[in-house]
Every structure is written in C-alpha cells, then in structure tokens.
Design a protein around this motif. Structure first.
Motif, PDB file in Angstrom:
ATOM      1  N   LEU A 111       9.716  61.055 -29.502  1.00 47.61           N
ATOM      2  CA  LEU A 111       9.151  62.368 -29.192  1.00 47.61           C
ATOM      3  C   LEU A 111       7.939  62.674 -30.073  1.00 47.61           C
ATOM      4  N   ALA A 112       8.011  62.340 -31.340  1.00 46.23           N
ATOM      5  CA  ALA A 112       6.883  62.576 -32.251  1.00 46.23           C
ATOM      6  C   ALA A 112       5.653  61.784 -31.806  1.00 46.23           C
ATOM      7  N   GLN A 113       5.865  60.565 -31.305  1.00 47.94           N
ATOM      8  CA  GLN A 113       4.737  59.759 -30.805  1.00 47.94           C
ATOM      9  C   GLN A 113       4.092  60.447 -29.593  1.00 47.94           C
ATOM     10  N   TRP A 114       4.922  61.048 -28.737  1.00 47.96           N
ATOM     11  CA  TRP A 114       4.394  61.762 -27.571  1.00 47.96           C
ATOM     12  C   TRP A 114       3.516  62.925 -28.023  1.00 47.96           C
ATOM     13  N   TYR A 115       3.998  63.711 -28.973  1.00 47.41           N
ATOM     14  CA  TYR A 115       3.225  64.863 -29.431  1.00 47.41           C
ATOM     15  C   TYR A 115       1.884  64.426 -30.025  1.00 47.41           C
ATOM     16  N   GLU A 116       1.874  63.324 -30.745  1.00 49.84           N
ATOM     17  CA  GLU A 116       0.627  62.806 -31.313  1.00 49.84           C
ATOM     18  C   GLU A 116      -0.313  62.331 -30.201  1.00 49.84           C
ATOM     19  N   PHE A 117       0.230  61.594 -29.247  1.00 52.57           N
ATOM     20  CA  PHE A 117      -0.546  61.104 -28.102  1.00 52.57           C
ATOM     21  C   PHE A 117      -1.133  62.277 -27.317  1.00 52.57           C
ATOM     22  N   GLU A 118      -0.316  63.287 -27.059  1.00 54.12           N
ATOM     23  CA  GLU A 118      -0.747  64.469 -26.306  1.00 54.12           C
ATOM     24  C   GLU A 118      -1.835  65.226 -27.055  1.00 54.12           C
ATOM     25  N   ALA A 119      -1.655  65.420 -28.358  1.00 51.11           N
ATOM     26  CA  ALA A 119      -2.637  66.158 -29.158  1.00 51.11           C
ATOM     27  C   ALA A 119      -3.996  65.457 -29.167  1.00 51.11           C
ATOM     28  N   LYS A 120      -3.989  64.147 -29.318  1.00 52.18           N
ATOM     29  CA  LYS A 120      -5.251  63.396 -29.308  1.00 52.18           C
ATOM     30  C   LYS A 120      -5.945  63.488 -27.954  1.00 52.18           C
ATOM     31  N   ALA A 121      -5.175  63.373 -26.882  1.00 51.31           N
ATOM     32  CA  ALA A 121      -5.748  63.459 -25.537  1.00 51.31           C
ATOM     33  C   ALA A 121      -6.307  64.848 -25.274  1.00 51.31           C
ATOM     34  N   GLN A 122      -5.592  65.878 -25.712  1.00 51.65           N
ATOM     35  CA  GLN A 122      -6.067  67.248 -25.513  1.00 51.65           C
ATOM     36  C   GLN A 122      -7.356  67.496 -26.284  1.00 51.65           C
ATOM     37  N   GLU A 123      -7.399  67.059 -27.534  1.00 55.41           N
ATOM     38  CA  GLU A 123      -8.610  67.268 -28.337  1.00 55.41           C
ATOM     39  C   GLU A 123      -9.808  66.557 -27.701  1.00 55.41           C
ATOM     40  N   LYS A 124      -9.604  65.323 -27.297  1.00 54.90           N
ATOM     41  CA  LYS A 124     -10.690  64.551 -26.671  1.00 54.90           C
ATOM     42  C   LYS A 124     -11.174  65.252 -25.394  1.00 54.90           C
ATOM     43  N   ALA A 125     -10.246  65.692 -24.551  1.00 61.09           N
ATOM     44  CA  ALA A 125     -10.609  66.349 -23.294  1.00 61.09           C
ATOM     45  C   ALA A 125     -11.298  67.687 -23.543  1.00 61.09           C
ATOM     46  N   LEU A 126     -10.832  68.451 -24.521  1.00 66.66           N
ATOM     47  CA  LEU A 126     -11.466  69.740 -24.825  1.00 66.66           C
ATOM     48  C   LEU A 126     -12.867  69.557 -25.391  1.00 66.66           C
ATOM     49  N   ARG A 127     -13.031  68.567 -26.250  1.00 68.00           N
ATOM     50  CA  ARG A 127     -14.375  68.310 -26.793  1.00 68.00           C
ATOM     51  C   ARG A 127     -15.335  67.899 -25.670  1.00 68.00           C
ATOM     52  N   LYS A 128     -14.858  67.092 -24.744  1.00 67.69           N
ATOM     53  CA  LYS A 128     -15.676  66.697 -23.590  1.00 67.69           C
ATOM     54  C   LYS A 128     -15.992  67.918 -22.738  1.00 67.69           C
ATOM     55  N   TRP A 129     -15.005  68.795 -22.508  1.00 69.00           N
ATOM     56  CA  TRP A 129     -15.215  70.019 -21.737  1.00 69.00           C
ATOM     57  C   TRP A 129     -16.285  70.880 -22.402  1.00 69.00           C
ATOM     58  N   CYS A 130     -16.232  70.995 -23.731  1.00 71.93           N
ATOM     59  CA  CYS A 130     -17.240  71.762 -24.462  1.00 71.93           C
ATOM     60  C   CYS A 130     -18.628  71.154 -24.264  1.00 71.93           C
ATOM     61  N   GLU A 131     -18.696  69.850 -24.361  1.00 71.95           N
ATOM     62  CA  GLU A 131     -19.982  69.151 -24.186  1.00 71.95           C
ATOM     63  C   GLU A 131     -20.549  69.395 -22.784  1.00 71.95           C
ATOM     64  N   VAL A 132     -19.708  69.238 -21.772  1.00 68.02           N
ATOM     65  CA  VAL A 132     -20.139  69.423 -20.380  1.00 68.02           C
ATOM     66  C   VAL A 132     -20.625  70.859 -20.143  1.00 68.02           C
ATOM     67  N   ASN A 133     -19.999  71.820 -20.843  1.00 71.90           N
ATOM     68  CA  ASN A 133     -20.341  73.230 -20.658  1.00 71.90           C
ATOM     69  C   ASN A 133     -21.334  73.752 -21.691  1.00 71.90           C
ATOM     70  N   SER A 134     -21.986  72.837 -22.413  1.00 69.22           N
ATOM     71  CA  SER A 134     -23.009  73.178 -23.415  1.00 69.22           C
ATOM     72  C   SER A 134     -22.500  74.152 -24.461  1.00 69.22           C
ATOM     73  N   ILE A 135     -21.264  73.931 -24.908  1.00 64.54           N
ATOM     74  CA  ILE A 135     -20.688  74.758 -25.959  1.00 64.54           C
ATOM     75  C   ILE A 135     -20.803  73.988 -27.260  1.00 64.54           C
ATOM     76  N   GLU A 136     -21.559  74.550 -28.192  1.00 56.02           N
ATOM     77  CA  GLU A 136     -21.706  73.933 -29.511  1.00 56.02           C
ATOM     78  C   GLU A 136     -20.487  74.319 -30.345  1.00 56.02           C
ATOM     79  N   ILE A 137     -19.858  73.330 -30.922  1.00 63.89           N
ATOM     80  CA  ILE A 137     -18.619  73.550 -31.651  1.00 63.89           C
ATOM     81  C   ILE A 137     -18.896  73.751 -33.131  1.00 63.89           C
ATOM     82  N   SER A 138     -18.265  74.777 -33.676  1.00 64.75           N
ATOM     83  CA  SER A 138     -18.297  74.972 -35.126  1.00 64.75           C
ATOM     84  C   SER A 138     -16.877  74.753 -35.642  1.00 64.75           C
ATOM     85  N   GLY A 139     -16.788  74.182 -36.810  1.00 65.83           N
ATOM     86  CA  GLY A 139     -15.481  73.976 -37.433  1.00 65.83           C
ATOM     87  C   GLY A 139     -14.626  72.956 -36.824  1.00 65.83           C
TER      88      GLY A 139
END
Length: 139
Positions: A111-139
């Motif tokens: 289960l812990a491996q799943w949570y790590e896998f999910e968190a990495k995938a979510q972060e990667k997808a959100l960062r890509k979403w920000c890039e596609v939508n021209s959102i500059e990320i701080s922090g």
C-alpha cells in the motif's frame, strides 16, 4: 500568472476527494488565489460571482481529467502476477473499487508503494497541466 504549487496540489486534492463536480476549485489568473466550492457543504469563503468567466479563472482539474483514476491503478497493478491484475481490473468495474483495491494492496504489503507511485504521478501530471495552462509555479 504565478501560483503556489502547494496551493494547486491542495486544491487538486479537494476537487478529487469526491466524484467529479462535487467539489470545485478555481485559480484566479490575475492574482493566483484559489477559490473552493462544494456541493455537499457550505463555505465560509466569499466566492466571486464571475467564477464561470474562463478569461479570469481556470478550473483546477479532477484526477479523472488528468487520467489519474482507474488507469493509474491499473498501471500500478501491471507489475502484479496476471491473475491478480485481472482481479483488480474486475474490481474497477463496480462501485467502491478503490476501497477494495487498497485492501488488496494492504494485504500484499504494498500500500505504501501505491501511495508513493500515485503521488509521483499526480505531481508530474499537475506540473504538466500548469505548463500547458501557462501557470508559473512558485514554491
């Protein structure tokens, strides 16, 4: 437009907590402020009346919008033996699939491996979403 990545992550988790459209969050393109609303509970926050104005606000996606629901779980379980993968795929054909999926992972001790896998995938997808939508990320 500049926004805090942590704020975007928090809003994404809020939106993804329930079924699609039950919780919504909007990022103000001018200020980077995030506004949240829920169909199931009230909010103490005063919401702008023009949240539906796509020129001013962008909706924070639900996990399904970023293909982070069933597909992600099946990607993770692709490493399982074939009979377990089939069992998980069958689970996702019915309501309450995530609870049963997590039960299988817990019994398997991963289960812990799943949570790590999910968190990495979510972060990667959100960062890509920000890039596609021209959102500059701080922090």
């Amino acid at each position: 437009m500049v926004a805090s990545f942590r704020s975007i992550q928090d809003a994404f988790e809020f939106v993804s907590f329930g079924p699609e459209y039950e919780h919504n969050a909007f990022l103000c393109k001018r200020t980077g402020k995030i506004y949240c609303q829920s169909e199931v509970g009230g909010s103490d926050e005063e919401l702008p009346v023009d949240l539906d104005d796509e020129q001013k606000y962008i909706a924070i996606p639900h996990k399904n919008d970023l293909d982070l629901g069933k597909r992600l779980a099946l990607d993770f379980t692709a490493q399982f033996p074939e009979n377990e993968f089939e069992k998980v795929r069958d689970i996702f054909r019915h309501k309450g699939a995530y609870a049963r999926f997590k039960d299988i992972l817990e019994r398997s001790g991963i289960l812990a491996q799943w949570y790590e896998f999910e968190a990495k995938a979510q972060e990667k997808a959100l960062r890509k979403w920000c890039e596609v939508n021209s959102i500059e990320i701080s922090g």
